[in-house]
Design a protein around this motif. Structure first.
Motif, PDB file in Angstrom:
ATOM      1  N   LEU A 102       0.838  -1.195   0.000  1.00  0.00           N
ATOM      2  CA  LEU A 102       0.000   0.000   0.000  1.00  0.00           C
ATOM      3  C   LEU A 102       0.877   1.251   0.000  1.00  0.00           C
ATOM      4  O   LEU A 102       1.966   1.243   0.571  1.00  0.00           O
ATOM      5  CB  LEU A 102      -0.913   0.009   1.232  1.00  0.00           C
ATOM      6  N   PRO A 103       0.399   2.319  -0.592  1.00  0.00           N
ATOM      7  CA  PRO A 103       1.187   3.556  -0.664  1.00  0.00           C
ATOM      8  C   PRO A 103       1.059   4.424   0.585  1.00  0.00           C
ATOM      9  O   PRO A 103       0.778   5.617   0.514  1.00  0.00           O
ATOM     10  CB  PRO A 103       0.597   4.251  -1.892  1.00  0.00           C
ATOM     11  N   CYS A 104       1.224   3.799   1.744  1.00  0.00           N
ATOM     12  CA  CYS A 104       1.166   4.531   3.006  1.00  0.00           C
ATOM     13  C   CYS A 104       2.048   3.796   3.994  1.00  0.00           C
ATOM     14  O   CYS A 104       2.543   2.703   3.717  1.00  0.00           O
ATOM     15  CB  CYS A 104      -0.279   4.628   3.509  1.00  0.00           C
ATOM     16  N   ALA A 105       2.251   4.399   5.130  1.00  0.00           N
ATOM     17  CA  ALA A 105       3.041   3.753   6.177  1.00  0.00           C
ATOM     18  C   ALA A 105       2.288   2.530   6.703  1.00  0.00           C
ATOM     19  O   ALA A 105       1.080   2.377   6.492  1.00  0.00           O
ATOM     20  CB  ALA A 105       3.315   4.746   7.302  1.00  0.00           C
ATOM     21  N   LEU A 106       3.013   1.672   7.375  1.00  0.00           N
ATOM     22  CA  LEU A 106       2.429   0.486   7.997  1.00  0.00           C
ATOM     23  C   LEU A 106       2.866   0.438   9.451  1.00  0.00           C
ATOM     24  O   LEU A 106       4.047   0.603   9.761  1.00  0.00           O
ATOM     25  CB  LEU A 106       2.901  -0.782   7.278  1.00  0.00           C
ATOM     26  N   ARG A 107       1.903   0.212  10.337  1.00  0.00           N
ATOM     27  CA  ARG A 107       2.203  -0.045  11.744  1.00  0.00           C
ATOM     28  C   ARG A 107       1.785  -1.484  12.031  1.00  0.00           C
ATOM     29  O   ARG A 107       0.641  -1.866  11.756  1.00  0.00           O
ATOM     30  CB  ARG A 107       1.431   0.901  12.652  1.00  0.00           C
ATOM     31  N   VAL A 108       2.692  -2.248  12.579  1.00  0.00           N
ATOM     32  CA  VAL A 108       2.426  -3.627  12.978  1.00  0.00           C
ATOM     33  C   VAL A 108       2.439  -3.654  14.491  1.00  0.00           C
ATOM     34  O   VAL A 108       3.444  -3.295  15.115  1.00  0.00           O
ATOM     35  CB  VAL A 108       3.489  -4.597  12.416  1.00  0.00           C
ATOM     36  N   TYR A 109       1.335  -4.060  15.076  1.00  0.00           N
ATOM     37  CA  TYR A 109       1.214  -4.131  16.537  1.00  0.00           C
ATOM     38  C   TYR A 109       1.237  -5.586  16.987  1.00  0.00           C
ATOM     39  O   TYR A 109       0.622  -6.451  16.354  1.00  0.00           O
ATOM     40  CB  TYR A 109      -0.100  -3.497  17.007  1.00  0.00           C
TER      41      TYR A 109
END
Length: 153
Positions: free
Chosen positions: A64-71
């Motif tokens: 995806l063209p956005c940041a990714l946060r993995v929790y």
């Protein structure tokens, strides 16, 4: 702005009383991208998920063209801790609430998979890491120029 997706997989989401509508997600992501910098948020260690499914979600979200946060999944008092049925077999740290194992995740598998985002940081978009989450920088594409769709098998 964080978009709390959690997972692309409706079977996994059903275990945490959520659902995913691909068309709505795409529409919402496109609209939000017009007014904010975005980060999609997924969770590792959800009951009913497993390492292979998590990796597919991770790879899809990285496109995806956005940041990714993995929790890292936690057993929050207002969520999994009180609403999860016994068959989810939640085992979380009583102090930090960090999930140690649950349905689909052995203790060893979850510990191994928690190292995966760190290893993924060797590629462009190196993550910023904290105790419970990782942040990957945005892809260098415009949302309007990218098909967000892509199935999870």
């Amino acid at each position: 702005m964080g978009v709390g997706l959690q997972s692309f997989d409706n079977k996994v989401l059903a275990n945490v009383e959520r659902k995913y509508d691909e068309a709505r997600f795409e529409e919402t992501l496109r609209a939000l991208a017009q007014v904010a910098t975005l980060a999609v948020e997924i969770i590792m260690g959800l009951p009913g998920d497993d390492p292979e499914s998590f990796r597919r979600n991770f790879e899809r979200a990285r496109r995806l063209p956005c940041a990714l946060r993995v929790y890292h999944c936690v057993g929050l008092p207002s969520a999994l801790m009180v609403r999860s049925p016994p068959e989810h077999r939640l085992d979380y740290d009583p102090v930090s609430l960090k999930m140690r194992s649950c349905l689909g995740w052995s203790r060893d598998a979850l510990a191994r998979e928690a190292a995966f985002p760190d290893r993924s940081g060797r590629q462009p978009g190196r993550p910023h890491r904290a105790s419970f989450f990782w942040v990957f920088s945005a892809a260098r594409r415009q949302i309007g120029q990218l098909s967000i769709s892509g199935g999870i098998a």
